[in-house]
Scaffold this active site. Sequence first.
Site, PDB file in Angstrom:
ATOM      1  N   LYS A  14       0.715  -1.148   0.014  1.00  8.39           N
ATOM      2  CA  LYS A  14      -0.023  -0.049  -0.045  1.00  8.39           C
ATOM      3  C   LYS A  14       0.827   1.235   0.029  1.00  8.39           C
ATOM      4  CE  LYS A  14      -2.104  -0.882   3.896  1.00  8.39           C
ATOM      5  NZ  LYS A  14      -0.995  -2.294   4.351  1.00  8.39           N
ATOM      6  N   ARG A  89      -8.115   0.964  10.620  1.00  4.87           N
ATOM      7  CA  ARG A  89      -7.501  -0.241  10.972  1.00  4.87           C
ATOM      8  C   ARG A  89      -8.755  -1.098  11.739  1.00  4.87           C
ATOM      9  NH1 ARG A  89      -1.992   0.655   9.368  1.00  4.87           N
ATOM     10  NH2 ARG A  89      -0.529  -1.074  10.250  1.00  4.87           N
ATOM     11  N   ARG A 123      11.905  -6.652   3.504  1.00  7.57           N
ATOM     12  CA  ARG A 123      11.745  -4.945   3.472  1.00  7.57           C
ATOM     13  C   ARG A 123      13.026  -4.313   4.117  1.00  7.57           C
ATOM     14  NH1 ARG A 123       6.281  -2.034   4.565  1.00  7.57           N
ATOM     15  NH2 ARG A 123       6.312  -2.961   6.691  1.00  7.57           N
ATOM     16  N   ARG A 156      12.745  -2.453   9.520  1.00  3.79           N
ATOM     17  CA  ARG A 156      11.709  -1.698  10.827  1.00  3.79           C
ATOM     18  C   ARG A 156      11.608  -2.910  11.882  1.00  3.79           C
ATOM     19  NH1 ARG A 156       6.332   0.183   7.634  1.00  3.79           N
ATOM     20  NH2 ARG A 156       5.613  -0.988   9.495  1.00  3.79           N
ATOM     21  N   ARG A 167       1.144  -8.821  13.743  1.00  6.45           N
ATOM     22  CA  ARG A 167       0.782  -7.779  12.651  1.00  6.45           C
ATOM     23  C   ARG A 167      -0.620  -8.360  11.983  1.00  6.45           C
ATOM     24  NH1 ARG A 167       5.357  -5.307   9.919  1.00  6.45           N
ATOM     25  NH2 ARG A 167       4.043  -3.917   8.855  1.00  6.45           N
TER      26      ARG A 167
HETATM   27  P1  AMP Z   1       2.160   0.646   8.815  1.00  4.41           P
HETATM   28  O1  AMP Z   1       3.235   1.429   8.327  1.00  4.41           O
HETATM   29  O2  AMP Z   1       0.809   1.034   8.260  1.00  4.41           O
HETATM   30  O3  AMP Z   1       2.430  -0.903   8.729  1.00  4.41           O
HETATM   31  O4  AMP Z   1       1.929   0.916  10.366  1.00  4.41           O
HETATM   32  C1  AMP Z   1       2.864   0.327  11.509  1.00  4.41           C
HETATM   33  C2  AMP Z   1       2.324   0.236  12.656  1.00  4.41           C
HETATM   34  O5  AMP Z   1       1.760   1.715  13.024  1.00  4.41           O
HETATM   35  C3  AMP Z   1       1.183  -0.702  12.924  1.00  4.41           C
HETATM   36  O6  AMP Z   1       1.524  -1.776  13.182  1.00  4.41           O
HETATM   37  C4  AMP Z   1       0.633   0.039  14.054  1.00  4.41           C
HETATM   38  O7  AMP Z   1       1.390  -0.175  15.316  1.00  4.41           O
HETATM   39  C5  AMP Z   1       0.892   1.390  14.100  1.00  4.41           C
HETATM   40  N1  AMP Z   1      -0.190   1.926  13.172  1.00  4.41           N
HETATM   41  C6  AMP Z   1      -0.274   2.560  12.037  1.00  4.41           C
HETATM   42  N2  AMP Z   1      -1.643   3.043  11.578  1.00  4.41           N
HETATM   43  C7  AMP Z   1      -2.434   2.747  12.746  1.00  4.41           C
HETATM   44  C8  AMP Z   1      -3.797   2.715  12.739  1.00  4.41           C
HETATM   45  N3  AMP Z   1      -4.475   3.356  12.095  1.00  4.41           N
HETATM   46  N4  AMP Z   1      -4.295   2.339  14.169  1.00  4.41           N
HETATM   47  C9  AMP Z   1      -3.473   1.946  15.056  1.00  4.41           C
HETATM   48  N5  AMP Z   1      -2.221   1.848  14.880  1.00  4.41           N
HETATM   49  C10 AMP Z   1      -1.579   2.173  13.829  1.00  4.41           C
END
Ligand code: AMP
Length: 230
Positions: A14, A89, A123, A156, A167
Amino acid sequence: MRRIVLLGPPGAGKGTQAALIARELRLPHLSTGDLLRSAAAAGSPLGVEADRYMREGHLVPDPLVLGVLRDRLAQPDARQGFLLDGFPRNVAQAEELATVTALDAVIAFELPRNVLVERLQDRRVCPKCHTVYNTRTRRPDREGRCDLDGTELVQRPDDRPEAIANRLAVYAEQTAPLLEYYRRRELLRPIDASGSLDAVAARLRRVILGSSDAGAPVRSSSAVTQRPRS
Ligand code: AMP
């Protein structure tokens, strides 16, 4: 179609695709994960608190994420539309979002689990400019260094195997119900997220612009830079 949510499991691409298409459509790419990581890197109280959840692959509590997202959506560049990546989410977040803005489409990225895990493990990211690489499919020109600014690439913390498992479980339990939620609201547009960067970008562009030949070709590149946040 300009107010768009990109929905899908972690590792589906994404963020990478949003960065490509955002440039092309001149829409801001709003990633709650990036916003939270920036807050964590800056050491703000919110960032420090969020980091505890992110490291383990758990969701950050809704009030924290909502605060960050509302601030970002209020900035002038988001008025004409946006590509929202990583939010909502869960159903509670979707309902909050509906009080802030209408949506034009929710694009659901579909990819088998084994491919997701592979992509997440491979990644690497530039901690400075957020450019995303892959140790097998999108290697930097100079081993371990960002093509754009030479910064050492990192994995990361939440791309470690234990965090990946968390996740994916969180996605299945909390985020996947949004597919039905948005299907019922006639906003859901599924796309096949497998294959090359360019192939997925073409599918995404077709859904967003509603025609197979709309828009300029997406450049082929070993790296994709995400737009800097203001
Ligand atoms: P991402 O970069 O979208 O994979 O997000 C990395 C991490 O950020 C996730 O595993 C959550 O810990 C946190 N995070 C990102 N977006 C959200 C959201 N909308 N609600 C809750 N936690 C989030």
